[in-house]
Design an enzyme around this catalytic site. Structure first.
Site, PDB file in Angstrom:
ATOM      1  N   SER A   1       0.760  -1.180   0.073  1.00  0.00           N
ATOM      2  CA  SER A   1       0.118  -0.084  -0.004  1.00  0.00           C
ATOM      3  C   SER A   1       0.817   1.201   0.208  1.00  0.00           C
ATOM      4  O   SER A   1       1.474   1.775   1.096  1.00  0.00           O
ATOM      5  CB  SER A   1      -0.869   0.001   1.389  1.00  0.00           C
ATOM      6  OG  SER A   1      -1.945  -1.093   1.176  1.00  0.00           O
TER       7      SER A   1
ATOM      8  N   LYS B   1      -7.196   1.502  -3.455  1.00  0.00           N
ATOM      9  CA  LYS B   1      -6.980   1.075  -1.947  1.00  0.00           C
ATOM     10  C   LYS B   1      -6.716   2.365  -1.157  1.00  0.00           C
ATOM     11  O   LYS B   1      -7.366   2.324   0.076  1.00  0.00           O
ATOM     12  CB  LYS B   1      -5.495   0.272  -2.013  1.00  0.00           C
ATOM     13  CG  LYS B   1      -4.735   0.192  -0.569  1.00  0.00           C
ATOM     14  CD  LYS B   1      -5.754  -0.752   0.246  1.00  0.00           C
ATOM     15  CE  LYS B   1      -5.349  -1.138   1.607  1.00  0.00           C
ATOM     16  NZ  LYS B   1      -4.136  -1.950   1.922  1.00  0.00           N
TER      17      LYS B   1
ATOM     18  N   LYS C   1      -0.070   5.776   7.682  1.00  0.00           N
ATOM     19  CA  LYS C   1       0.642   6.219   6.364  1.00  0.00           C
ATOM     20  C   LYS C   1      -0.345   6.111   5.273  1.00  0.00           C
ATOM     21  O   LYS C   1       0.118   6.844   4.181  1.00  0.00           O
ATOM     22  CB  LYS C   1       1.610   4.911   6.310  1.00  0.00           C
ATOM     23  CG  LYS C   1       2.485   4.876   5.025  1.00  0.00           C
ATOM     24  CD  LYS C   1       1.848   3.597   3.897  1.00  0.00           C
ATOM     25  CE  LYS C   1       2.039   2.368   4.437  1.00  0.00           C
ATOM     26  NZ  LYS C   1       1.440   1.499   3.412  1.00  0.00           N
TER      27      LYS C   1
END
Length: 293
Positions: free
Chosen positions: A97, A172, A240
């Site tokens: 990711s 995502k 993050k």
């Protein structure tokens, strides 16, 4: 003959994903920065190598799943990286990711070697990785996608190509915005009920059949009730992802006000020492703010 798969990154998600590939009958060449994490896979028949370059020397489908953009760029384009051993016609599948902007930059470099890149981040957490029931969102050329789709299906129950390279990453980020918002809402709601003296397990049972019900609610309530937040997906990793979403929003001129607020609350949670706990530990921060801790 079954094709050998290269696999780089054997963390909470990567190790069970790699195990599922072995169980599906794929020979594996693996690399992990912490050598000991590969031991279980070696015992299952995987071959361990010392550099990412050696992975691409020995496989034409190379999967990477690492923590963030700099790590992905390093293992693919850096010294002794995948790009040094990769052959024309190979496919690099990054399942990390990371920033879609980084993905597109890496894909451009690989294309100069005649190598296709797919970005294929996943959702489903450690449980989904173990069970082989991940949702996998893929960006990249359709021909490359069709080539690796059977491999991806050994790790996920939903494998969908959503567009060109980078589209998987943007999908995502969208997923992570939704999950973070839902976690925040569930936590606020349950802290309110708890402060009022209502049993949150009973609240869950009462509302789960209505519009407020859902998979995230069902998955996270046990942690709220027990006060145990062992990581299925670490808070710091979700922070993050939200950071990357906010950067993408800034680059594209998209306002993400709720995402910014949740990012700040999640970051506060990490600052109190909960960064390596499951992202549902946001419940604990809200308990503290409500005077319940």
């Amino acid at each position: 003959m079954v094709q050998t798969i290269g696999f780089i990154g054997l963390g909470i998600m990567g190790k069970p994903m790699a195990k599922n590939l072995i169980q599906a009958g794929y020979p594996l060449v693996v690399y992990n920065r912490t050598v000991s994490k590969a031991q279980e896979l070696v015992e299952l028949g995987a071959r361990q190598v010392s550099f990412p370059k050696e992975v691409s020397d020995n496989a034409k489908i190379i999967i990477t799943i690492v923590s963030d953009s700099p790590e992905a760029e390093s293992v693919i384009l850096g010294e002794h990286g995948v790009i040094e051993g990769v052959r024309q016609g190979s496919v690099v599948v990054d399942m990390s990711s990371i920033s879609p902007i980084t993905t597109q930059r890496v894909a451009t470099e690989l294309s100069r070697r005649g190598v296709a890149m797919l970005d294929a981040p996943v959702s489903g957490g450690e449980v989904g990785a173990i069970q082989g029931k991940l949702s996998i969102m893929v960006g990249g050329e359709e021909s490359a996608f069709e080539k690796v789709k059977p491999v991806l299906e050994a790790m996920g129950s939903s494998v969908v190509r959503v567009g060109d390279v980078g589209a998987g990453g943007f999908t995502k980020l969208s997923n992570q915005i939704i999950v973070a918002g839902v976690l925040q809402a569930i936590s606020e709601a349950m802290v309110l009920a708890k402060k009022a003296g209502v049993n949150i397990q009973l609240v869950h049972e009462a509302i789960r059949g209505g519009m407020a019900g859902g998979r995230t609610l069902d998955m996270k309530i046990p942690a709220f009730v027990e006060g145990k937040f062992e990581p299925g997906f670490k808070m710091d990793l979700h922070i993050k992802d939200l950071k990357n979403a906010l950067l993408a929003g800034k680059a594209l001129g998209v306002a993400l006000p709720s995402t910014g607020l949740v990012h700040e609350l999640f970051s506060s949670c990490s600052a109190q020492g909960y960064g390596q706990k499951d992202h549902s530990v946001i419940f604990t921060l809200l308990e503290q703010l409500a005077g319940l801790k």
